[in-house]
Structure formats: C-alpha cells, structure tokens
Scaffold this motif. Structure first.
Motif, PDB file in Angstrom:
ATOM      1  N   UNK A  59     -30.339 -71.120  38.064  1.00  9.88           N
ATOM      2  CA  UNK A  59     -30.493 -72.539  37.774  1.00  9.88           C
ATOM      3  C   UNK A  59     -29.381 -73.354  38.420  1.00  9.88           C
ATOM      4  N   UNK A  60     -28.141 -72.883  38.291  1.00  4.65           N
ATOM      5  CA  UNK A  60     -27.014 -73.618  38.848  1.00  4.65           C
ATOM      6  C   UNK A  60     -27.036 -73.612  40.374  1.00  4.65           C
ATOM      7  N   UNK A  61     -27.436 -72.511  40.966  1.00  2.00           N
ATOM      8  CA  UNK A  61     -27.549 -72.463  42.421  1.00  2.00           C
ATOM      9  C   UNK A  61     -28.571 -73.484  42.911  1.00  2.00           C
ATOM     10  N   UNK A  62     -29.677 -73.601  42.177  1.00  2.00           N
ATOM     11  CA  UNK A  62     -30.714 -74.572  42.536  1.00  2.00           C
ATOM     12  C   UNK A  62     -30.188 -76.000  42.401  1.00  2.00           C
ATOM     13  N   UNK A  63     -29.423 -76.261  41.353  1.00  4.93           N
ATOM     14  CA  UNK A  63     -28.874 -77.596  41.151  1.00  4.93           C
ATOM     15  C   UNK A  63     -27.853 -77.946  42.220  1.00  4.93           C
ATOM     16  N   UNK A  64     -27.039 -76.980  42.612  1.00  8.46           N
ATOM     17  CA  UNK A  64     -26.076 -77.243  43.678  1.00  8.46           C
ATOM     18  C   UNK A  64     -26.784 -77.563  44.988  1.00  8.46           C
ATOM     19  N   UNK A  65     -27.857 -76.862  45.248  1.00  8.21           N
ATOM     20  CA  UNK A  65     -28.631 -77.122  46.466  1.00  8.21           C
ATOM     21  C   UNK A  65     -29.355 -78.458  46.377  1.00  8.21           C
TER      22      UNK A  65
ATOM     23  N   UNK B 292     -16.936 -78.981  46.629  1.00  7.47           N
ATOM     24  CA  UNK B 292     -16.787 -80.368  47.045  1.00  7.47           C
ATOM     25  C   UNK B 292     -16.633 -80.470  48.556  1.00  7.47           C
ATOM     26  N   UNK B 293     -15.807 -79.597  49.118  1.00  7.44           N
ATOM     27  CA  UNK B 293     -15.577 -79.627  50.558  1.00  7.44           C
ATOM     28  C   UNK B 293     -16.858 -79.344  51.333  1.00  7.44           C
ATOM     29  N   UNK B 294     -17.740 -78.534  50.746  1.00  3.50           N
ATOM     30  CA  UNK B 294     -19.006 -78.200  51.404  1.00  3.50           C
ATOM     31  C   UNK B 294     -20.089 -79.253  51.164  1.00  3.50           C
ATOM     32  N   UNK B 295     -19.753 -80.291  50.389  1.00  3.12           N
ATOM     33  CA  UNK B 295     -20.711 -81.342  50.112  1.00  3.12           C
ATOM     34  C   UNK B 295     -21.759 -80.976  49.080  1.00  3.12           C
ATOM     35  N   UNK B 296     -21.528 -79.901  48.319  1.00  2.00           N
ATOM     36  CA  UNK B 296     -22.505 -79.452  47.333  1.00  2.00           C
ATOM     37  C   UNK B 296     -22.260 -80.033  45.941  1.00  2.00           C
ATOM     38  N   UNK B 297     -21.125 -80.700  45.752  1.00  6.09           N
ATOM     39  CA  UNK B 297     -20.759 -81.194  44.430  1.00  6.09           C
ATOM     40  C   UNK B 297     -20.020 -82.523  44.575  1.00  6.09           C
ATOM     41  N   UNK B 298     -20.441 -83.508  43.774  1.00 10.02           N
ATOM     42  CA  UNK B 298     -19.779 -84.807  43.789  1.00 10.02           C
ATOM     43  C   UNK B 298     -18.953 -85.029  42.537  1.00 10.02           C
ATOM     44  N   UNK B 299     -19.472 -84.640  41.386  1.00  8.32           N
ATOM     45  CA  UNK B 299     -18.786 -84.875  40.108  1.00  8.32           C
ATOM     46  C   UNK B 299     -18.414 -83.536  39.473  1.00  8.32           C
ATOM     47  N   UNK B 300     -17.152 -83.092  39.634  1.00 10.88           N
ATOM     48  CA  UNK B 300     -16.732 -81.801  39.075  1.00 10.88           C
ATOM     49  C   UNK B 300     -16.887 -81.718  37.558  1.00 10.88           C
TER      50      UNK B 300
END
Length: 308
Positions: free
Chosen positions: A139-145, A247-255
């Motif tokens: 689920x989390x992998x899908x959300x990151x993508x 974040x550096x990979x652009x996969x996450x905006x709000x930690x």
C-alpha cells in the motif's frame, strides 16, 4: 554474554518493504498521537542494544523489573528488526550471544526480497503475521508512486494513525496472527538457549510480541510502554535518512504523513490492549484463547523469562 551498547543506524527502503506490516481498512478511530509523541521523545531507552549497525532495533528484552520485584533475564530473549544485511562480524555477535533460534514474523513476500543473513547454528522458523488482502508495505509503495496528492488523501487528517491503530487491533483479533504469536511464546518457553524474534522494522509485530512477553512476566504497563516506544529512538537516524532519500527522489512532499507509519505511538499499543479486553475479557484470556497457551506453558514461559 557481551556488554550491550547503543546503536541506531541502518534500515531498508520503505518502498521495498521497510514498513514490514499489513493492515485492515481503518475504522473511524480517534487519536492524534500528540501525547504519545511527546512521551516517546522524552523516553530515554535503557542501553540494551545488541550493537548491530545493520539491525539497529535489535536488543535484549532483559533487565526490566516486574511488579513484584523480580527481573526479566538478560540474554534469554532478543527482539530485532530485519537481519538480511548482517555482516559476518554482526553474525558472529548472534553466535557470541548464544542465539540458536530465529523466529521470523515477516510475510513470504518480505522474506523473498530480504532473506535473513544468519550464522551457522542459528535455525530460522517462519511464523508469518500478515493479512494477504491488505499488505501495508505494498500500500505504501503504491502511495509513494502515486505522488503527494494520493498520499494526502490516504494518510492525511489523521488517517495514517487510524490505520495503525486498526492494524494493532488486528494483531490481536486475527486467528492466524494469534497462532503465530502463540507458537513463538511456546518456543521461548521450551527453549534452552537464547531466542531471537523479529519482523522488518522490529516495531509493530515484534513490538506487540515484546509487550505480550513482558506483560506475561509481570512487568508494569508503564515499563512495557517504555520498551515499545524505544523503537522510535533506535530507528530515528535510519528513518530520517530514508525520508530524505524519498524527498530527494521526488516521491515525498510532506514527511509528516509518513511519521505515523515509520514510528510507534502509545495509541497503537492501547489499541492492541483494548482489543484484548474487548475480545478475550482479560490478558489471561488472550494468552489462553488467543494464543492457545495452556497453564503449564504459561508457567514455563514466566519461569524462562524471570530471574529467580
């Protein structure tokens, strides 16, 4: 037994299964976790790390005092996160500590991508605790993508905390999970040499198993909470690096959306103990009906855990 030292480095990547747990759909639950977060930040864990750089949450469960003044034995039970990155030197640490049994709570998919790196003489037993219909790692992998918008919809407004609360209740109510935790308890009760159990981050399935063992030994709830919340300390450095990479990979905006999943909160453990009371009436009822332990095994378990 070696002298224990504090260590807090090394963890896998979230998108490849570092979360290491599964969850059912969350009920409409409350709980901001602010009280738990403050308490976790104030908790200074007792130095009992195994000193494994590549398994920073690996630690001895011993040393805690029971309500009646006894002490949980050192060097009998170890809790840990994933062991797949252990170096030869770290493997020797398991040998030096006398560990001969490795009880693995991870799912088959988790194991397939990250097999334990064990020294000769340590026997691994698969005791998977997961929901095949709702695996949190996937689920989390899908959300990151899916990007920031998808993450906000699924995890924002307290939904991540609700999801984790629901997962901990599931750990107690699911029959297959109870069977696995019961098998682990029997292995520890019958063991003559040190036993180690683990999942992926060593905080959820491993955290609940540790809470069960300490409670069965007669350790007060406040101390059980201390051991549980210490995962935030041992995993902090690695979690920070992981979030920075995403974040550096652009996969996450709000930690902040990931914090409830990467860490532990008191409300999660509350959810598990509340489910114990609701489903089994008491903790003793959970040991007997939920884990399938008879009275003789319960006595052996306490004798194995508690120093004379």
């Amino acid at each position: 037994m070696r002298r224990l030292v504090v260590a807090a480095t090394g963890l896998g990547v979230l998108a490849t299964g570092a979360v290491g747990c599964s969850a059912r759909p969350a009920p409409d639950a409350a709980g901001s976790g602010s009280r738990s977060a403050a308490r976790a930040a104030a908790t200074a864990p007792v130095p009992r790390s195994m000193g494994l750089r590549d398994a920073p949450n690996a630690r001895d469960l011993g040393g805690y005092r029971t309500a009646d003044g006894h002490e949980v034995r050192h060097g009998v039970v170890y809790r840990a996160d994933a062991l797949n990155h252990l170096t030869p030197a770290e493997q020797r640490t398991l040998t030096e500590d006398g560990v001969t049994e490795d009880l693995d709570f991870r799912s088959p998919a988790e194991v397939a991508t990250a097999r334990d790196a064990l020294p000769t003489g340590v026997h691994r037993t698969a005791l998977p605790v997961y929901d095949p219909k709702a695996d949190l790692s996937r689920t989390m992998a899908t959300l990151l993508a899916g990007g920031p918008a998808a993450q906000q919809r699924a995890l924002g407004a307290g939904k991540a905390v609700q999801m984790m609360d629901a997962y901990y209740a599931w750990l107690v109510s699911d029959p297959a999970a109870g069977k696995a935790f019961g098998a682990a308890a029997r292995a520890i009760a019958d063991g003559r040499t040190p036993v180690l159990y683990h999942c992926t981050q060593g905080k959820d399935r491993t955290g609940w198993m540790s809470a069960v063992l300490l409670t069965a030994a007669g350790v007060p709830r406040t101390t059980v909470d201390q051991d549980y919340l210490a995962s935030n300390h041992y995993l902090q450095a690695a979690n920070d690096r992981q979030v920075a990479q995403l974040q550096a990979a652009g996969k996450l905006k709000d930690p902040a959306l990931l914090e409830p999943v990467l860490g532990v909160r008191e409300s999660y453990l509350d959810a598990a103990f509340n489910e114990v009371k609701a489903k089994y009436g008491s903790f003793d009822g959970y040991l007997g009906k939920g884990l399938g332990l008879d009275r003789a095994t319960e006595r052996k378990l306490r004798q194995r855990l508690i120093a004379a």
